[in-house]
Motif scaffolding. Structure first.
Motif, mmCIF file in Angstrom:
data_model
loop_
_atom_site.group_PDB
_atom_site.id
_atom_site.type_symbol
_atom_site.label_atom_id
_atom_site.label_comp_id
_atom_site.label_asym_id
_atom_site.label_seq_id
_atom_site.Cartn_x
_atom_site.Cartn_y
_atom_site.Cartn_z
ATOM 1 N N LEU A 173 -7.036 6.800 -0.352
ATOM 2 C CA LEU A 173 -5.940 7.012 -1.330
ATOM 3 C C LEU A 173 -6.539 7.893 -2.648
ATOM 4 O O LEU A 173 -5.591 8.719 -3.051
ATOM 5 C CB LEU A 173 -5.393 5.801 -1.891
ATOM 6 N N GLU A 174 -7.608 7.732 -2.999
ATOM 7 C CA GLU A 174 -8.185 8.562 -4.207
ATOM 8 C C GLU A 174 -8.288 9.766 -3.609
ATOM 9 O O GLU A 174 -8.267 10.841 -4.726
ATOM 10 C CB GLU A 174 -9.544 8.048 -4.817
ATOM 11 N N MET A 220 0.767 -1.367 0.018
ATOM 12 C CA MET A 220 -0.111 0.023 0.007
ATOM 13 C C MET A 220 0.930 1.328 0.070
ATOM 14 O O MET A 220 0.653 2.328 -0.812
ATOM 15 C CB MET A 220 -1.058 -0.032 1.272
ATOM 16 N N ARG A 221 1.760 1.049 0.772
ATOM 17 C CA ARG A 221 2.913 2.494 0.757
ATOM 18 C C ARG A 221 3.542 2.752 -0.545
ATOM 19 O O ARG A 221 3.567 3.654 -1.012
ATOM 20 C CB ARG A 221 3.933 2.104 1.922
ATOM 21 N N ALA A 222 3.772 1.575 -1.304
ATOM 22 C CA ALA A 222 4.302 1.644 -2.713
ATOM 23 C C ALA A 222 3.190 2.149 -3.517
ATOM 24 O O ALA A 222 3.604 3.069 -4.431
ATOM 25 C CB ALA A 222 4.808 0.301 -3.068
ATOM 26 N N ARG A 223 2.206 1.964 -3.441
ATOM 27 C CA ARG A 223 1.167 2.359 -4.409
ATOM 28 C C ARG A 223 0.578 3.638 -3.895
ATOM 29 O O ARG A 223 0.345 4.446 -4.958
ATOM 30 C CB ARG A 223 -0.328 1.483 -3.953
ATOM 31 N N ILE A 224 0.722 4.081 -2.693
ATOM 32 C CA ILE A 224 0.563 5.595 -2.252
ATOM 33 C C ILE A 224 1.529 6.477 -2.939
ATOM 34 O O ILE A 224 1.463 7.368 -3.637
ATOM 35 C CB ILE A 224 0.511 5.809 -0.751
ATOM 36 N N GLU A 225 2.918 6.005 -2.900
ATOM 37 C CA GLU A 225 3.950 6.734 -3.446
ATOM 38 C C GLU A 225 3.868 6.885 -4.967
ATOM 39 O O GLU A 225 3.984 7.770 -5.665
ATOM 40 C CB GLU A 225 5.213 5.947 -3.209
#
Ligand code: BES
Ligand code: ZN
Length: 403
Positions: A237-238, A160-165
């Motif tokens: 996140l969106e 998730m952190r990777a996706r946020i970045e």
């Protein structure tokens, strides 16, 4: 005041601890229906305190399911604690305080908030992308599980952190991202922050839990948790993606992906307690937990009225009229069913819009079948990302607060 008298006089009456008993809060009438002895009832809300055996726990959960509820109770981290113990008294006091605050609000003229449309918010709401949501939900639900006490508690969290970045590559505002480590569990929460320009100490919170659980008796242990709660996580996140290229807000906005919710609100209760002890000024905490199943209809949402703020609900109704235009049906969990209860317990205003009414919710949650399938409705889920955008943008540029 009466509470503090009780507090001193009953301090010694603790714990005839029976280790197999779980201390729980649940709707008192549900407890009675399950044949559980209610040890204490909070008179304003009907929330009951009981100590239940594993057998009673099963019974209570079945009954709750039959009523269209989930687990049906909130476990307290109080082993075998007497109902008059100050710790229980304190929780009851916190619940009563919130209820009284809501009643005062409803009976006051504050109950009517007038709001005018802000074109910048309408435009931002229009940017919500179903494709973005689908990608995040797919990523998160591709892991065997995201259980807080499993063999890889942080695998899904790191993804998730990777996706946020990745999603923040187009950001024009600085966004701080960090893990929040917990005392009690190995799984981390994630916090992202957009610092406010003029009133940075005032914090607008939005969040959802990132962990998942499998509660099947003879299951394979898979917990993809697409609806519960990759969906709410993707909505948060969106909202962050969209807000990260808006004008800097006046108030600080914090985005949370909580750890260990399924173990009893473990991550969020530590976070909310820390915020309270640091006297942080949280204006509101929006919780998104399950947004992918349109059980009552695509433009209908449930709004939980327990452990939430009457002021924030009324504010949400005004936002809805201008920007979302959904049909809002009030409903109740009957217990602290998600992380909003952690914030509410510490006295902060909370809001929990939900995918459907309780009885129409997705019944595949907590099983290996909580996956993206033909019933997953990303248009429905997008409505909650829009709510998050409108809430965060409006409240972070406002001077409104709970009266
Ligand atoms: N997403 C559920 C809670 C939920 C279910 C909210 C149905 C609204 C309608 C959440 O993740 C959950 O499972 N909560 C637990 C309680 C928690 C304190 C462990 C539950 O409901 O059993
Ligand atoms: Zn759950």
């Amino acid at each position: 005041m009466i509470r503090s008298l009780l507090l001193t006089s009953l301090f010694s009456s603790a714990a005839l601890a029976q280790p197999s008993l779980k201390a729980v809060l649940a709707d008192a009438s549900l407890l009675k229906e399950a044949g559980v002895r209610v040890l204490r009832t909070e008179s304003l809300t009907g929330v009951g305190y009981a100590q239940i055996t594993p057998d009673q726990e099963t019974k209570l959960s079945r009954l709750a399911h039959a009523h269209g509820k989930c687990g049906g109770f909130e476990a307290l981290p109080l082993e075998g604690v007497h109902e008059l113990n100050p710790l229980v008294t304190n929780v009851f006091g916190q619940i009563a305080d919130q209820e009284l605050k809501n009643r005062r609000f409803v009976s006051s003229s504050h109950a009517f908030l007038s709001m005018t449309e802000n074109p910048a918010i309408t435009a931002a709401v229009g940017e919500v992308s179903e494709d973005q949501l689908r990608q995040t939900v797919k990523t998160l639900s591709s892991f065997n599980d995201r259980t807080y006490n499993g063999s890889r508690p942080n695998e899904g969290i790191q993804a998730m952190r990777a996706r946020i970045e990745e999603v923040l590559k187009g950001a024009t505002l600085p966004v701080e991202i960090e893990y929040v480590q917990h005392k009690g569990i190995k799984q981390n929460s994630i916090r992202a922050r957009i610092v406010g320009s003029t009133r940075p100490s005032e914090i607008v919170v939005l969040g959802g839990h990132l962990d998942s659980i499998n509660q099947e008796w003879f299951g394979n242990g898979q917990a993809p948790g697409a609806d519960d709660n990759a969906s709410g996580s993707s909505n948060i996140l969106e909202a962050l993606r969209i807000l990260s290229h808006q004008k800097q807000p006046e108030r600080t906005i914090e985005f949370f992906w909580y750890a260990g919710e399924e173990g009893g609100l473990l991550g969020s209760s530590e976070i909310a307690q820390t915020y309270k002890s640091q006297k942080k000024d949280v204006i509101g905490a929006l919780q998104l937990d399950m947004t992918l199943f349109a059980g009552t209809g695509q433009f209908v949402l449930g709004s939980m009225t327990d452990f939430t703020s009457a002021w924030l609900r009324s504010y949400f109704e005004s936002l809805n009229t201008l920007y979302i235009k959904a049909k809002i049906v009030n409903d109740k969990c009957g217990y602290g069913c998600s992380d909003h209860a952690s914030w509410n317990r510490q006295g902060y205003p909370t809001l929990m819009p939900f995918e459907a009414t309780f009885k129409d919710m997705n019944h595949n949650i907590h099983t290996s079948s909580d996956v993206v399938d033909s019933k997953s409705n990303f248009t429905h889920s997008a409505m909650f990302a829009k709510i998050a955008v409108a809430y965060a943008m409006d409240l972070s540029n406002s001077t409104l607060r709970e009266p």
